[in-house]
Write a protein that holds these residues in place. Sequence first.
Motif, PDB file in Angstrom:
ATOM      1  N   GLY A  32       3.645   3.426   4.548  1.00  0.00           N
ATOM      2  CA  GLY A  32       4.807   2.579   4.299  1.00  0.00           C
ATOM      3  C   GLY A  32       4.923   1.445   5.288  1.00  0.00           C
ATOM      4  O   GLY A  32       3.945   0.738   5.558  1.00  0.00           O
ATOM      5  N   ASN A  33       6.117   1.277   5.845  1.00  0.00           N
ATOM      6  CA  ASN A  33       6.364   0.158   6.750  1.00  0.00           C
ATOM      7  C   ASN A  33       6.083   0.499   8.214  1.00  0.00           C
ATOM      8  O   ASN A  33       6.402  -0.283   9.099  1.00  0.00           O
ATOM      9  CB  ASN A  33       7.815  -0.322   6.607  1.00  0.00           C
ATOM     10  CG  ASN A  33       8.048  -0.928   5.230  1.00  0.00           C
ATOM     11  OD1 ASN A  33       7.181  -1.620   4.696  1.00  0.00           O
ATOM     12  ND2 ASN A  33       9.195  -0.640   4.645  1.00  0.00           N
ATOM     13  N   SER A  34       5.515   1.652   8.474  1.00  0.00           N
ATOM     14  CA  SER A  34       5.186   2.005   9.862  1.00  0.00           C
ATOM     15  C   SER A  34       4.014   1.139  10.332  1.00  0.00           C
ATOM     16  O   SER A  34       3.365   0.476   9.515  1.00  0.00           O
ATOM     17  CB  SER A  34       4.794   3.485   9.935  1.00  0.00           C
ATOM     18  OG  SER A  34       3.442   3.643   9.545  1.00  0.00           O
ATOM     19  N   ASP A  56      -1.317   5.264   2.964  1.00  0.00           N
ATOM     20  CA  ASP A  56      -0.033   4.579   2.825  1.00  0.00           C
ATOM     21  C   ASP A  56       1.002   5.209   3.748  1.00  0.00           C
ATOM     22  O   ASP A  56       1.534   6.278   3.467  1.00  0.00           O
ATOM     23  CB  ASP A  56       0.438   4.647   1.369  1.00  0.00           C
ATOM     24  CG  ASP A  56       1.694   3.806   1.139  1.00  0.00           C
ATOM     25  OD1 ASP A  56       2.257   3.290   2.133  1.00  0.00           O
ATOM     26  OD2 ASP A  56       2.099   3.667  -0.023  1.00  0.00           O
ATOM     27  N   GLY A  82       0.884   1.491   8.327  1.00  0.00           N
ATOM     28  CA  GLY A  82       0.992   0.695   7.106  1.00  0.00           C
ATOM     29  C   GLY A  82       0.114   1.188   5.971  1.00  0.00           C
ATOM     30  O   GLY A  82      -0.119   2.376   5.821  1.00  0.00           O
TER      31      GLY A  82
END
Length: 305
Positions: A167-169, A165, A172
């Motif tokens: 995140g929004n990188s 995880d 993802g």
Amino acid sequence: MPDRTQTTIERAAEVRGYGLFRGLDVTLRFLPADENHGIVFQRTDLTDAVDIPARVEHVVPEPRRTVLSRLGTRVEVVEHVMAALAGLQIDNCLVQLDAPEPPGCDGSAQAFTEALLDAGIVSQSAMRPTLHVPNAIEVTGSAGARVAAAPLPPEAGYTIRYDLDYGNSPVGRQTATYTITREAFINEIAFARTFVLELEVAALRAMGFGQRTTTSDLLVFGTEGVIDNALRCPNECARHKLLDCIGDFALIGCDLAGAFHANRTGHRANHDLIRRLKVQASMSKTPGAGPTADSATGPAHRRSA
Ligand SMILES: [Zn+2]
């Protein structure tokens, strides 16, 4: 997982390159070994080196890689070599290196896997012990990282799920799940490459690491995605983390049976799980646990210069 006999390679194999971390030229040689030898690393560039059995007892904690040390001799970044040997179910092998770390190649286990397959895999007579996870066990790390193992029916084998995880990188959220067989390793896992975030690269270089490594050598993720490179599959990063788990878990020195689930863990938590599992298995007297502790001690003698 059916019982099986131990294996080694038919003839020597060699991989050359330079290390991902330290960038030193290195030749790695895989050599056949007798039954119950286990995987043993040997530094041929040092006159007073000792052999290092690939066992969790010899792990020393270092960031971002698996390092083994015994009586002052070290080998670093062994996880992809270990993954190739474990993924191919090669139990007995002497691994010679003339530098502190193996060739990085493309950051995956592909080059080691191909070299070992070219060398041929041969069966030996002695049985390979299997540690069946006796009870559910979990290790938690920092920032929500956790790795767990649970029993499975014997016929279900050895499974690993990795949840990643970022995140929004661009990395993802990714998941990879496999029943670990030789075929799955060769076809689905061995090619998955190491990855790093562009914003981590400067810090690694400041520590002296990765001076020779470029964006074409492994996966470097910038804000827009992977730089100067193309993914080999959409969840390549999760598959690589699963590959690292195979290499780290192999430091237990026997086959494993059970369901393993890693969530955002790195090498340290993987090693902690294996240490705990070893203690738990020795206490529960699981069939196969006894030989696990004793069989892969190997010829850990001081090498004559
Ligand atoms: Zn790795």
